[in-house]
Design an enzyme around this catalytic site. Structure first.
Site, PDB file in Angstrom:
ATOM      1  N   CYS A 190       0.838  -1.203   0.000  1.00 52.87           N
ATOM      2  CA  CYS A 190       0.000   0.000   0.000  1.00 52.87           C
ATOM      3  C   CYS A 190       0.873   1.254   0.000  1.00 52.87           C
ATOM      4  CB  CYS A 190      -0.963   0.001   1.196  1.00 52.87           C
ATOM      5  SG  CYS A 190      -2.303   1.187   0.999  1.00 52.87           S
ATOM      6  N   GLY A 191       1.731   1.339  -1.023  1.00 56.05           N
ATOM      7  CA  GLY A 191       2.567   2.530  -1.164  1.00 56.05           C
ATOM      8  C   GLY A 191       1.874   3.561  -2.026  1.00 56.05           C
ATOM      9  N   GLY A 241      -0.550   1.745  -4.428  1.00 51.27           N
ATOM     10  CA  GLY A 241      -1.603   1.053  -3.679  1.00 51.27           C
ATOM     11  C   GLY A 241      -2.578   2.017  -3.022  1.00 51.27           C
ATOM     12  N   ARG A 269       3.933  -2.443   7.975  1.00 49.64           N
ATOM     13  CA  ARG A 269       3.784  -1.608   9.169  1.00 49.64           C
ATOM     14  C   ARG A 269       2.426  -0.913   9.160  1.00 49.64           C
ATOM     15  NH1 ARG A 269       8.479  -0.575   6.827  1.00 49.64           N
ATOM     16  NH2 ARG A 269      10.385  -1.442   7.781  1.00 49.64           N
ATOM     17  N   LYS A 311       7.133  -4.714 -12.736  1.00 46.20           N
ATOM     18  CA  LYS A 311       7.869  -4.980 -13.985  1.00 46.20           C
ATOM     19  C   LYS A 311       9.099  -5.842 -13.768  1.00 46.20           C
ATOM     20  CE  LYS A 311       9.747  -0.384 -13.467  1.00 46.20           C
ATOM     21  NZ  LYS A 311       8.716   0.108 -12.541  1.00 46.20           N
ATOM     22  N   VAL A 344       4.219  -1.546 -17.553  1.00 45.13           N
ATOM     23  CA  VAL A 344       4.938  -0.826 -18.605  1.00 45.13           C
ATOM     24  C   VAL A 344       4.239   0.484 -18.909  1.00 45.13           C
ATOM     25  CG1 VAL A 344       5.769  -0.890 -20.983  1.00 45.13           C
ATOM     26  CG2 VAL A 344       5.682  -2.994 -19.653  1.00 45.13           C
ATOM     27  N   ILE A 374      -0.357   4.467 -19.806  1.00 45.04           N
ATOM     28  CA  ILE A 374      -0.555   4.346 -21.247  1.00 45.04           C
ATOM     29  C   ILE A 374      -1.042   2.944 -21.592  1.00 45.04           C
ATOM     30  CG2 ILE A 374       0.474   4.656 -23.518  1.00 45.04           C
ATOM     31  CD1 ILE A 374       2.730   6.210 -22.181  1.00 45.04           C
ATOM     32  N   LYS A 419      11.085  -3.341 -18.922  1.00 41.30           N
ATOM     33  CA  LYS A 419       9.905  -3.015 -19.730  1.00 41.30           C
ATOM     34  C   LYS A 419      10.063  -3.540 -21.159  1.00 41.30           C
ATOM     35  CE  LYS A 419       8.905   1.030 -16.877  1.00 41.30           C
ATOM     36  NZ  LYS A 419       9.236   2.456 -16.680  1.00 41.30           N
ATOM     37  N   GLY A 456       3.953   7.663 -11.750  1.00 37.97           N
ATOM     38  CA  GLY A 456       3.057   8.416 -10.877  1.00 37.97           C
ATOM     39  C   GLY A 456       2.036   7.485 -10.264  1.00 37.97           C
TER      40      GLY A 456
END
Lengths: 435, 435
Positions: B16-17, B20, B51, B107, B134, B138, B207, B309
């Site tokens: 869950c970064g 996520g 954590r 990837k 990848v 897009i 990729k 992003g």
């Protein structure tokens, strides 16, 4: 291999023109690859044409003039490349209602009778695929419907007609007028003998209806699309755009509009517009197509390629044929298309747009204030003003902020009647930049 | 609605970064739309994190540290956004073998262990989707695998790493060197504190392996990819490209190569190259990604957008989640991924490429013929020569026709040893134009 895995997926084709000929060729030449990709062979069982003797390159055993019998022959899928409304519409409804899946490149049919075709597909569960109907070989509908299925698309804006883009690119490069550029495009094979469907925006409007339907999960028909073509454009319009670092493109624009009350609607329109030269669509030249997509999470995306041509369109048709065939191998049909959102289509007059207006005015005190007053009376805010005098006449260029299209149009009508305005040189919408 | 249609599709997330967190947000915010598009609601049943106290924005009931138990909890699909090889690899193999479908953005894992993951998916029939791995948002893998499934892809060439594209765009604009530009990119947040994976081409190579696998129906792994990064590039290289109307990009290139005997292989490589400024990839600036695809029937296509992003990558993850969920609603799993072609990967030395070579040579009679002789001895044909004298020294620029990369490299090595060659100023491959 088991017997089932060798049972071919059967395909019948309606029509065998430029696209159909390429589909037949590719089905034959790529047979081994297609079999491996699908898991079962594909067999073309028949092609319905009006005049079999005109197709000497096709095995005569495949040709038939009885399209209805071919539709009823129990094949797994029908490929329709006849074009036009009838008999394509009746034949596809017949196929879909009986559970025969359909792959079609027919944008006019989908844009006018999409709801009816989708309903027929829903009634039997049959697949209805039509990637080739918009922007030829460019994968566009599948990305909109599938890749962005978890996102919220806010805008689809594209160059979807190669003929008009060729003409506008040539006008931009040469400074020539519309009529002579269109003549030259005809001589070079970039425009049809009767270019009406292209230059008056009918072709782009059909594609806009299909794009908006997929992007916004709403059935939009060609008649819902506000349509303006390029035949009214002059060299002065193109020059006016160049003066501001912009270029003129015929755009198909599908936007989600949220009004002040929070109510959502869609604006679907085709018209020429000035876009900044730095915009990704500005450098799309000649007969190429490109579609720019904005989504809430994905941000800005662009898809670019050749929007027409027999082989290019056939590539998109074959991609759909493989998809339908894979669905059959996997045990049935693919997921259904959804039109749950049922958003209303916003009238053009209520759609927020921006205008560029270029005027020749008398160069005397008070003219600018008279002009500015007309904008203010219509609640239209001005973003850019450029005035340049030459003897007793001045050139006045104004670009507005966003306002309703109706208010902008009234403003221009009122300006044209001002005694100090000698000529309205150019009026055009502005797209592709922050208001 | 029947009870079945209200039964949720259950989703568990591993990690869950940045990505996520956005996936969780979008699943919540778009819940109504997703339900309508899928035909059943989606329910996030748990998120495995190391954590839990670091995720105050997430409902604590959802958080667990026991990823294995979450995988075994009987959900319909697992979303993996941990990244890295372990524990992601073991957890996903466990899920796939038990018939739980997987959506992943990983990837590195796919490029190193793709065959193992695909085999596990094949063994149970579970879906394995990875569009987000990848080029972020897009849509690329779905178009390659589905839209172009009836075509024959000859080349995929793209800018797939935003950090290096930012650095190269900045070097091109400013004339600055590599080290100072990378420092600035780090200060502005375009480069990681440890930029190795980006600047040495590891990220792009992973990729490229995934793209080549999808495009050519062949399993290509990261270790099969020839990899050169941008850390050896100088301001002189960028200036040399500009002199010829070209620009330098770090390209991931996947090509189908047919040798004289008709045998097919694939070349998969990542290296800097000069491309003409008029090439569609040349104007892709900053942190944007773009991938250019050439197929036999479709011709040239380009896909453009934001390659990284959290929200952008989450958009691609959600698209895959919807696809898997729709497959469940339609009754099972989607069509299988195929790797039937099993094409060999061609060694870099045997791959046809073109070189640009810029030399400082002594300005005296006979130097050009000595240099030209070295090319001829290696069977390398010269396309462009430009010589310019300045006092007793001359600048000599050569661009070759296509030859094997090994022959080109030997040619350059031999040139460097010629007494008349004072300095090899720049050596770079040339892509994106006819040889």
């Amino acid at each position: 291999m088991s017997e089932v895995r060798n049972t071919p997926i059967t395909v019948a084709m309606l029509g065998c023109g430029t696209v159909g000929g390429q589909v037949a060729r590719l089905l034959h030449e790529q047979a081994d690859d297609l079999t491996a990709r699908i898991g079962r062979p594909i067999r073309l069982t028949g092609i319905a044409v009006r005049r079999p003797h005109r197709h000497p390159e096709i095995d005569p055993e495949l040709l038939t003039t009885d399209a209805e019998a071919l539709v009823d022959s129990g094949v797994d899928l029908i490929v329709e490349v006849i074009g036009g409304i009838e008999p394509a519409r009746s034949l596809l409804l017949r196929a879909l209602k009986s559970g025969t899946s359909v792959v079609t490149a027919n944008k006019a049919l989908l844009a006018e009778h999409g709801p009816e075709l989708h309903a027929a597909a829903d009634s039997s569960g049959a697949d209805l695929y039509f990637e080739a109907a918009v922007a030829g070989a460019i994968p566009l509908l599948r990305p909109l419907r599938e890749s962005l299925a978890g996102d919220r698309i806010s805008r689809v804006m594209g160059i979807v007609n190669g003929t008009t883009n060729y003409v506008l690119s040539a006008m931009d490069a040469s400074g020539s007028g519309y009529a002579e550029t269109l003549d030259e495009a005809g001589r070079l094979g970039y425009a049809e003998a009767d270019p009406t469907a292209d230059v008056d925006g009918f072709d782009a409007a059909a594609k806009a209806a299909i794009l908006a339907s997929s992007a916004f999960h709403t059935r939009v028909r060609a008649e819902d699309v506000h349509r303006e073509g390029i035949s009214g454009l002059s060299a002065a319009d193109v020059a006016a755009a160049q003066l501001l670092g912009r270029t003129v493109k015929l755009l198909a624009i599908c936007e989600r509009v949220v009004d002040q009350s929070g109510a959502e609607s869609v604006s679907v329109r085709v018209h020429p517009a000035m876009i900044p030269r730095a915009h990704p669509l500005a450098s799309v030249g000649g007969a190429f197509n490109a579609v720019f997509v904005e989504a809430e999470a994905a941000g800005q995306l662009m898809f670019y390629g050749q929007g027409a041509g027999g082989a290019q369109t056939a590539s998109a048709v074959l991609g759909d044929v493989v998809a339908v065939a894979r669905n059959r191998v996997a045990g049935g049909y693919g997921p259904r298309e959804s039109a749950y959102a049922r958003l209303p289509v916003r009238p053009m007059g209520e759609t927020p747009t921006r205008y560029h207006v270029s005027l020749d005015v008398a160069d005397r005190t008070g003219v600018l204030s008279q002009v500015a007053l007309v904008f203010a009376e219509h609640d239209v805010s001005i973003a850019i003003v450029r005035q340049e005098g030459r003897s007793d006449e001045a050139s006045l260029v104004l670009v507005t902020h966003t306002a309703s299209d109706a208010a902008l149009r009234s403003t221009v009508d009122k300006l044209a009647g001002l005694p100090a305005v000698r000529e309205v040189v150019s009026v055009m919408r502005v797209e592709g930049e922050e208001a």
